[in-house]
Design a protein around this motif. Sequence first.
Motif, PDB file in Angstrom:
ATOM      1  N   MET A 171       0.841  -1.173   0.000  1.00 42.90           N
ATOM      2  CA  MET A 171       0.000   0.000   0.000  1.00 42.90           C
ATOM      3  C   MET A 171       0.889   1.240   0.000  1.00 42.90           C
ATOM      4  SD  MET A 171      -3.219   1.202   0.299  1.00 42.90           S
ATOM      5  CE  MET A 171      -4.153  -0.135   0.989  1.00 42.90           C
ATOM      6  N   THR A 172       0.558   2.194  -0.877  1.00 38.62           N
ATOM      7  CA  THR A 172       1.313   3.437  -0.956  1.00 38.62           C
ATOM      8  C   THR A 172       0.347   4.602  -1.138  1.00 38.62           C
ATOM      9  OG1 THR A 172       3.228   4.490  -2.012  1.00 38.62           O
ATOM     10  CG2 THR A 172       1.680   3.384  -3.465  1.00 38.62           C
ATOM     11  N   ARG A 173       0.831   5.798  -0.861  1.00 38.93           N
ATOM     12  CA  ARG A 173       0.032   7.017  -1.007  1.00 38.93           C
ATOM     13  C   ARG A 173       0.925   8.096  -1.606  1.00 38.93           C
ATOM     14  NH1 ARG A 173      -4.313   9.788   2.259  1.00 38.93           N
ATOM     15  NH2 ARG A 173      -3.852  12.011   2.210  1.00 38.93           N
ATOM     16  N   LYS A 174       0.401   8.747  -2.648  1.00 40.68           N
ATOM     17  CA  LYS A 174       1.139   9.849  -3.270  1.00 40.68           C
ATOM     18  C   LYS A 174       0.223  11.062  -3.399  1.00 40.68           C
ATOM     19  CE  LYS A 174       4.639   7.061  -5.329  1.00 40.68           C
ATOM     20  NZ  LYS A 174       5.391   6.674  -6.487  1.00 40.68           N
ATOM     21  N   HIS A 175       0.778  12.202  -3.050  1.00 39.35           N
ATOM     22  CA  HIS A 175       0.089  13.483  -3.123  1.00 39.35           C
ATOM     23  C   HIS A 175       0.678  14.213  -4.329  1.00 39.35           C
ATOM     24  CE1 HIS A 175      -0.332  17.789  -1.706  1.00 39.35           C
ATOM     25  NE2 HIS A 175      -1.582  17.358  -1.754  1.00 39.35           N
ATOM     26  N   VAL A 176      -0.168  14.649  -5.255  1.00 37.81           N
ATOM     27  CA  VAL A 176       0.328  15.291  -6.472  1.00 37.81           C
ATOM     28  C   VAL A 176      -0.315  16.664  -6.655  1.00 37.81           C
ATOM     29  CG1 VAL A 176       0.793  13.086  -7.611  1.00 37.81           C
ATOM     30  CG2 VAL A 176      -1.361  14.228  -8.025  1.00 37.81           C
ATOM     31  N   ILE A 177       0.468  17.565  -7.201  1.00 30.44           N
ATOM     32  CA  ILE A 177      -0.003  18.884  -7.626  1.00 30.44           C
ATOM     33  C   ILE A 177       0.333  18.993  -9.111  1.00 30.44           C
ATOM     34  CG2 ILE A 177       0.196  21.384  -7.378  1.00 30.44           C
ATOM     35  CD1 ILE A 177      -0.929  20.170  -4.868  1.00 30.44           C
ATOM     36  N   VAL A 178      -0.698  19.201  -9.925  1.00 28.79           N
ATOM     37  CA  VAL A 178      -0.533  19.239 -11.378  1.00 28.79           C
ATOM     38  C   VAL A 178      -0.762  20.680 -11.843  1.00 28.79           C
ATOM     39  CG1 VAL A 178      -1.279  18.254 -13.569  1.00 28.79           C
ATOM     40  CG2 VAL A 178      -1.466  16.900 -11.471  1.00 28.79           C
ATOM     41  N   SER A 179       0.194  21.207 -12.591  1.00 28.82           N
ATOM     42  CA  SER A 179       0.052  22.579 -13.101  1.00 28.82           C
ATOM     43  C   SER A 179       0.035  22.581 -14.622  1.00 28.82           C
ATOM     44  CB  SER A 179       1.175  23.474 -12.579  1.00 28.82           C
ATOM     45  OG  SER A 179       2.429  22.988 -12.974  1.00 28.82           O
ATOM     46  N   GLY A 180      -0.470  23.667 -15.164  1.00 23.78           N
ATOM     47  CA  GLY A 180      -0.619  23.827 -16.612  1.00 23.78           C
ATOM     48  C   GLY A 180      -2.053  24.213 -16.911  1.00 23.78           C
ATOM     49  N   ASP A 181      -2.527  23.875 -18.091  1.00 22.99           N
ATOM     50  CA  ASP A 181      -3.920  24.111 -18.461  1.00 22.99           C
ATOM     51  C   ASP A 181      -4.692  22.863 -18.039  1.00 22.99           C
ATOM     52  OD1 ASP A 181      -6.277  25.027 -19.480  1.00 22.99           O
ATOM     53  OD2 ASP A 181      -5.706  24.801 -21.583  1.00 22.99           O
TER      54      ASP A 181
END
Length: 95
Positions: free
Chosen positions: A1-11
Amino acid sequence: MTRKHVIVSGDVQGVYFRDTCRSTATAHGVRGWVRNLPDRTVEAVFEGETDAVDRLVAWAHDGPPAAAVDDVRVTEEEPHGLTGFEVRPTPWRPA
């Protein structure tokens, strides 16, 4: 089990990013959430089996067909035992 927090930028807002993210996550058995942020980025948390979470992180680098992703910041976190995948509301930020 894993957890990833992502922030996506662009359009990445107004291009069905959140809805496509939810359906993609559900198809891969990934739990978590996604939301637009006031700064026009998209924030998401992916939790589940490592291979499935990695597929979602890879998907976030492209997003849905109408998106133009410039950058994806990924942070590993401790899993919280989430269930399901939801689209969360954009947090309010005072003017």
